[in-house]
Write a protein that holds these residues in place. Structure first.
Motif, PDB file in Angstrom:
ATOM      1  N   THR A 155       0.810  -1.205   0.000  1.00 48.55           N
ATOM      2  CA  THR A 155       0.000   0.000   0.000  1.00 48.55           C
ATOM      3  C   THR A 155       0.851   1.266   0.000  1.00 48.55           C
ATOM      4  O   THR A 155       0.346   2.343  -0.273  1.00 48.55           O
ATOM      5  N   GLU A 156       2.121   1.145   0.310  1.00 49.04           N
ATOM      6  CA  GLU A 156       3.014   2.310   0.288  1.00 49.04           C
ATOM      7  C   GLU A 156       4.225   2.100  -0.613  1.00 49.04           C
ATOM      8  O   GLU A 156       5.026   3.012  -0.776  1.00 49.04           O
ATOM      9  N   THR A 165      -0.870   8.774  -5.755  1.00 50.12           N
ATOM     10  CA  THR A 165      -1.486   7.508  -5.366  1.00 50.12           C
ATOM     11  C   THR A 165      -2.705   7.220  -6.223  1.00 50.12           C
ATOM     12  O   THR A 165      -3.260   8.104  -6.879  1.00 50.12           O
ATOM     13  N   ARG A 220      -6.500   5.806  -5.790  1.00 46.89           N
ATOM     14  CA  ARG A 220      -7.535   5.532  -4.805  1.00 46.89           C
ATOM     15  C   ARG A 220      -8.456   4.442  -5.351  1.00 46.89           C
ATOM     16  O   ARG A 220      -9.022   4.577  -6.435  1.00 46.89           O
ATOM     17  N   ALA A 222      -8.929   1.593  -0.354  1.00 49.07           N
ATOM     18  CA  ALA A 222      -7.470   1.485  -0.269  1.00 49.07           C
ATOM     19  C   ALA A 222      -6.830   2.563  -1.137  1.00 49.07           C
ATOM     20  O   ALA A 222      -7.476   3.144  -2.021  1.00 49.07           O
ATOM     21  N   ARG A 223      -5.564   2.814  -0.854  1.00 47.82           N
ATOM     22  CA  ARG A 223      -4.708   3.636  -1.707  1.00 47.82           C
ATOM     23  C   ARG A 223      -3.432   2.870  -1.989  1.00 47.82           C
ATOM     24  O   ARG A 223      -2.883   2.228  -1.086  1.00 47.82           O
ATOM     25  N   VAL A 224      -2.964   2.956  -3.218  1.00 48.99           N
ATOM     26  CA  VAL A 224      -1.691   2.339  -3.584  1.00 48.99           C
ATOM     27  C   VAL A 224      -0.869   3.366  -4.356  1.00 48.99           C
ATOM     28  O   VAL A 224      -1.421   4.303  -4.930  1.00 48.99           O
ATOM     29  N   GLU A 248     -12.846  -4.733  -5.094  1.00 48.05           N
ATOM     30  CA  GLU A 248     -12.286  -3.687  -5.944  1.00 48.05           C
ATOM     31  C   GLU A 248     -13.014  -3.521  -7.271  1.00 48.05           C
ATOM     32  O   GLU A 248     -13.010  -2.417  -7.824  1.00 48.05           O
ATOM     33  N   LEU A 251      -5.303  -4.152  -6.323  1.00 45.78           N
ATOM     34  CA  LEU A 251      -5.110  -4.884  -5.070  1.00 45.78           C
ATOM     35  C   LEU A 251      -4.800  -6.357  -5.301  1.00 45.78           C
ATOM     36  O   LEU A 251      -3.930  -6.935  -4.632  1.00 45.78           O
ATOM     37  N   ASN A 257      -1.214  -6.711  -6.396  1.00 49.32           N
ATOM     38  CA  ASN A 257      -0.254  -6.675  -5.296  1.00 49.32           C
ATOM     39  C   ASN A 257      -0.244  -7.979  -4.504  1.00 49.32           C
ATOM     40  O   ASN A 257       0.787  -8.377  -3.957  1.00 49.32           O
TER      41      ASN A 257
END
Length: 491
Positions: free
Chosen positions: A4-5, A21, A23, A34-36, A93, A184, A187
């Motif tokens: 996420t970061e 980022t 959203r 979430a934010r990525v 998502e 998501l 990841n």
């Protein structure tokens, strides 16, 4: 879940080059979940550089294929342990009903990983042939190089596996660009790949927008682009790859026809169309959204379709009863509604559905399952890919007319024929110009069989041995044995 970061570049999680980022919005609630990180050009450069070094000087492309197969089988084991989590993430998502996520979005990709490993295990990596001119010829298969793989949001894990796994089995290194709507699950795949402890640089995952995709496609360090998306975007990818003389595989749009012959059972056919035409809430390139019905039994088949569509359960993706979920985004919702309005303006008869929110829903990017009848095959709703739960019924006179209508489109991705007479169905199917067909079912997307389209539906094939071929170059080595004399310097 990690990432996420950080971005997954060259098999490790690293800080992104920008503070931008992405959203992630849940389509059912319209709320952020979430934010990525959003990658920039420097992140693409770093990923391609890592992949380039891994391919040019690293061990991955030089491993025995059996070693890569073993690593992919280990990935399948890791994947299986998190399959329920993957299904939950995808339903969150992109809004797919959880029942569909568990089967098509999550479990099927896991089975595909194993199937692709089976294919690679039996693949003829080196073949000896007797040459016509007297020499022996050795035909060798070698990895094509650094692959830029770009996938859309509608079947994110399925398409990730379809590109990533054959490329890795071939010995390629990969920069994967998932859609910003569905980062998501990508990841999650990165987390699994991290556990494999691959050589540095082999895999990067960069969820990003179209600008990131364009930069990746044009990057001089890329040897092949594998793209799934719209036909309009595919043309741009093809132009960029053509200018660079870069290999390209394209899996593009469709407007597939379900040809219902006059001996098909109305109830069985309508039940089958719930999947064939409305799978994944209609957000599927292979969906049979043009339904061709014989005039001789037109009303029977239409009544069966009306009954099926009216009974569909629409709502919360996590409700086990839900059969149709929301569209992936507000933009997609508005786009689909626009086509429904267009169909009414064109004069098609709207029997079920429309542009209002489904009953009981006050939020979410939903579209009511919609059925148009008495559609002219030249109408936009019959010619353009809507990518939503909208079915168009077109009447036909006889089998020749049905085949002509099925082929009267710029696309050629999929299709189906419905009849209890399998010989008759196969004879009709053989006449339709498309890449894949099902008889009494939508095309089954079998990982052992090649998948792809003709006309404006794409270039190349995925799945099966042909899918592995797409990530390999062929080298021919001609060998002439040297005859040794008993005395090189003498008589």
């Amino acid at each position: 879940m990690r990432g996420t970061e950080q971005l997954f570049i060259g098999n490790e999680w690293v800080a992104p080059s920008t503070t931008a980022t992405i959203r992630v919005i849940a389509p059912h609630t319209e709320q952020p979940v979430a934010r990525v990180p959003a990658p920039g050009a420097a992140d693409v450069d770093r990923a391609v550089s890592a992949a380039r070094a891994a391919f040019d000087t690293g061990p991955w492309p030089r491993l025995d294929p059996a070693e890569r197969v073993a690593i992919v089988r280990r990935l399948a084991e890791l994947y299986a342990a998190r399959v329920d989590e993957i299904a939950d993430v995808i339903s969150t998502e992109m809004g797919a009903p959880l029942t569909f996520s568990r089967s098509a979005h999550a479990r099927l990709p896991g089975a595909m990983i194993r199937a692709f490993a089976d294919i690679a295990e039996e693949y003829p990596w080196t073949e000896s042939r007797p040459g016509f001119l007297g020499s022996n010829v050795l035909v060798c298969k070698r990895p094509v190089g650094v692959v830029g793989a770009i996938i859309p949001w509608n079947m994110p894990m399925f398409l990730t596996v379809a590109k990533l796994i054959p490329a890795l089995l071939a010995g390629c290194t990969v920069v994967l660009k998932p859609s910003p709507e569905t980062p998501l699950d990508a990841n999650l795949m990165a987390e699994l790949i991290e556990q494999l402890e691959l050589p540095p640089g082999v895999v990067s995952v960069l969820p990003g927008d179209r600008a990131v995709g364009r930069y990746l496609v044009s990057h001089p360090g890329i040897d092949k682009v594998s793209f799934t998306g719209s036909t309009a975007a595919g043309r741009q990818v093809a132009e960029a790859c053509g200018a660079a003389l870069r290999k390209v595989g394209l899996e593009l749009g469709g407007k597939s026809a379900a040809v219902v012959l006059d001996d098909a059972d109305p109830a069985d056919f309508a039940s089958g169309m719930r999947v064939a035409g409305l799978m994944n809430s209609g957000q599927a390139c292979v969906a049979q959204t043009r339904i061709l019905l014989p005039r001789s039994r037109y009303r029977e088949y239409v009544d069966a379709l009306v009954s099926m569509v009216e009974k569909l359960s629409v709502g919360d993706p996590f409700d086990p009863a839900t059969q149709v979920g929301p569209m992936v985004s507000q933009h997609q919702q508005e786009r689909v509604r626009g086509y429904i309005e267009q169909g009414q303006r064109e004069g098609a008869k709207l029997l079920v559905g429309g542009t209002e929110l489904p009953d009981g829903l006050r939020r979410g990017w939903y579209v009511r399952p919609t059925l148009f009848v008495d559609v002219d095959n030249a109408m936009r709703i019959a010619q353009e890919e809507i990518f939503g739960p909208v079915l168009s019924v077109v009447p036909y006179d006889d089998e020749d007319h049905a085949v002509k209508l099925a082929d009267a489109t710029e696309y050629g991705l999929s299709g189906s024929v419905w009849t209890p007479d399998l010989d008759r169905g196969l004879a009709v199917a053989r006449r339709i110009r498309t890449g894949t067909l099902g008889i009494n079912q939508p095309y089954s997307m079998d990982p052992f069989a090649p998948f792809g389209g003709v006309k404006n539906s794409g270039i190349g094939r995925e799945f099966g041995r042909e899918g592995l071929d797409g990530f390999l170059d062929t080298t021919s080595i001609s060998i002439r044995p040297v005859r040794r004399g008993t005395d090189r310097a003498g008589s």
